[in-house]
Design an enzyme around this catalytic site. Structure first.
Site, mmCIF file in Angstrom:
data_model
loop_
_atom_site.group_PDB
_atom_site.id
_atom_site.type_symbol
_atom_site.label_atom_id
_atom_site.label_comp_id
_atom_site.label_asym_id
_atom_site.label_seq_id
_atom_site.Cartn_x
_atom_site.Cartn_y
_atom_site.Cartn_z
ATOM 1 N N ASP A 134 0.920 -1.172 -0.011
ATOM 2 C CA ASP A 134 0.014 0.077 0.071
ATOM 3 C C ASP A 134 0.895 1.402 0.056
ATOM 4 O O ASP A 134 1.719 1.501 0.889
ATOM 5 C CB ASP A 134 -0.961 -0.063 1.237
ATOM 6 C CG ASP A 134 -1.900 1.222 1.418
ATOM 7 O OD1 ASP A 134 -1.857 2.085 0.517
ATOM 8 O OD2 ASP A 134 -2.850 0.922 1.999
ATOM 9 N N HIS A 135 0.950 2.087 -1.242
ATOM 10 C CA HIS A 135 1.722 3.093 -1.320
ATOM 11 C C HIS A 135 1.422 4.499 -0.177
ATOM 12 O O HIS A 135 2.197 5.081 -0.167
ATOM 13 C CB HIS A 135 1.629 3.605 -2.706
ATOM 14 C CG HIS A 135 2.968 3.895 -3.186
ATOM 15 N ND1 HIS A 135 4.111 4.664 -2.565
ATOM 16 C CD2 HIS A 135 3.496 3.587 -4.453
ATOM 17 C CE1 HIS A 135 4.885 4.826 -3.273
ATOM 18 N NE2 HIS A 135 5.014 4.162 -4.302
ATOM 19 N N ARG A 136 0.462 4.183 0.446
ATOM 20 C CA ARG A 136 -0.057 5.098 1.504
ATOM 21 C C ARG A 136 0.902 5.235 2.834
ATOM 22 O O ARG A 136 0.937 5.853 3.428
ATOM 23 C CB ARG A 136 -1.540 5.141 1.720
ATOM 24 C CG ARG A 136 -2.427 5.489 1.015
ATOM 25 C CD ARG A 136 -4.114 5.256 1.044
ATOM 26 N NE ARG A 136 -4.107 3.725 1.235
ATOM 27 C CZ ARG A 136 -5.233 3.378 1.741
ATOM 28 N NH1 ARG A 136 -6.308 4.124 1.775
ATOM 29 N NH2 ARG A 136 -5.151 2.026 1.975
#
Length: 415
Positions: free
Chosen positions: A385-387
């Site tokens: 998850d790039h967040r």
């Protein structure tokens, strides 16, 4: 004096809204005690024993094996004795609601549930022996429900040719319904299958993952020759699987890169990092893809982790996993190499933040110590998850796992 009480299918938790009846443990006219297991149901996650909170005589069974009931729909009607004990159970239910085996209030009721649970597990543990026994003279496989037999007779279905999808291969009503169809339902040349049960639950979770998580993937080829050698040495002392070795490296990697042992709370706009590591792993079962969870994997040795993974796998394939062993994961492993493929970009198991995939291990020419040699090579892929982090963190984690796989003895010495 007696009164009739209706017992409804209780809330099974984890957002489950329906369950399929697998088998009844009682019949009309039987007497049941409070908290006695009366029915076994199958949800999208597991097979669950359901105890009835009423004591009395069974008047009606609302459904047969293979029927799908919604939560809150009636299961049984019991003619209850207005005894002091039943009054106590009525007051107890007012505080806790209908409960499943292993949950709810304590005291005497808890002890009764424990006895009911033990009896049910004893029955279930005997199933593999029954299922593996020689077939009957007419070649018919196991069918527990007389309703299923009657339905098969009505439709002219030969039960010896039907594959059971219930626990231990038990033939359910849906199996007979499917076999009775002259051909799969089609529309404009398309075969249509209802998206429900386990398949529907998996579809919902994967769709939500793609919908909500801005994921990215990275991968690396790994020389796993020494990993196989290390496993061979370890097997002389304990049955250590390759998956458990990778799992052990993941636990250590998540300690070094805790950003990936996390989840995003979208309602509060926060990243939640977990102090504990509950390791999930993808397992293909007769019911479909499931993700058993090994809780507190960070507190386990490599041998304990291997034993836990093996135990969960056996339970998953038998349909005996409890709901608590299918939820609460913080990171997932996916060994798709067992299907003979090299690589993949796995979908994150929502609401987790990352998943590591392992490809098959095959012989490949590889630069080793300045020379070209034939080595055992696999591919590791990480979807994250790039967040929760950037590529540097994800790449650092993946490189750490790869280094551990290429130099496992050195890595294990540091763990």
């Amino acid at each position: 004096m007696t009164r009739s009480a209706e017992f409804a299918l209780p809330d099974l938790g984890e957002g489950l809204t329906e369950a399929e009846i697998v088998r009844w443990h009682v019949e009309v006219g039987d007497r049941v005690e409070a908290d006695q297991v009366v029915v076994e149901v199958e949800t999208a996650k597991a097979v669950v024993d359901v105890p009835c909170p009423h004591a009395g005589v069974v008047v009606t069974l609302h459904g047969a094996a293979g029927d799908v009931l919604a939560v809150g729909a009636p299961l049984t009607t019991i003619a209850c004795d207005d005894s002091p004990h039943e009054q106590h159970r009525t007051e107890e239910r007012a505080g806790s609601g209908n409960v499943l085996v292993g949950y709810g209030t304590g005291g005497t009721a808890t002890r009764r549930r424990r006895r009911a649970h033990t009896t049910s597990r004893t029955l279930r543990s005997a199933e593999p022996q029954i299922a593996s026994a020689a077939p009957s003279p007419n070649g018919a496989p196991r069918v527990l429900s007389p309703i299923v037999r009657r339905l098969a007779k009505q439709h002219g279905v030969d039960l010896s040719n039907v594959v059971g999808t219930g626990p231990s291969g038990v033939i359910l009503r849906r199996d007979v319904d499917y076999a009775a169809r002259p051909e799969p339902p089609q529309r404009d040349g398309e075969i249509r299958t209802p998206l429900r049960g386990l398949r529907g639950a998996v579809a919902d979770k994967l769709a939500r993952s793609r919908r909500e998580i801005p994921d990215a993937s990275t991968w690396v080829d790994v020389d796993a020759t020494r990993l196989l050698e290390a496993r061979a040495l370890l097997k002389e002392r304990a049955d250590i699987s390759l998956l458990s070795l990778i799992a052990r490296f993941c636990v250590a990697g998540l300690r070094r890169f805790p950003e990936l042992n996390a989840s995003v709370d979208t309602e509060r706009g926060e990243i939640v990092q977990f102090r504990h590591i509950n390791l999930g792993f993808a397992a293909q079962t007769p019911r479909g893809l499931m993700v058993p969870v090994v809780r507190d994997a960070h507190e386990m040795s490599t041998a304990q982790l291997s034993e836990a993974i093996a135990h969960r796998t056996v339970l998953a394939r038998a349909g005996d996993l409890e709901p608590k062993h299918l939820t609460g994961g913080t990171f997932t492993l996916n060994n798709y190499g067992v299907f003979g493929v090299d690589g993949s970009t796995p979908i994150i198991n929502h609401p987790e933040a990352a998943i590591l995939g392992i490809g098959r291990i095959i012989d490949k020419p590889w630069a080793h110590q300045g020379e070209l040699a034939l080595r055992k090579v696999t591919q590791l892929s990480l979807t994250f998850d790039h967040r929760v982090c950037d590529g540097a963190t994800a790449g650092g984690f993946l490189r750490y796992i790869a280094d551990c796989a290429e130099n496992p003895i050195t890595a294990l010495a540091d763990l």
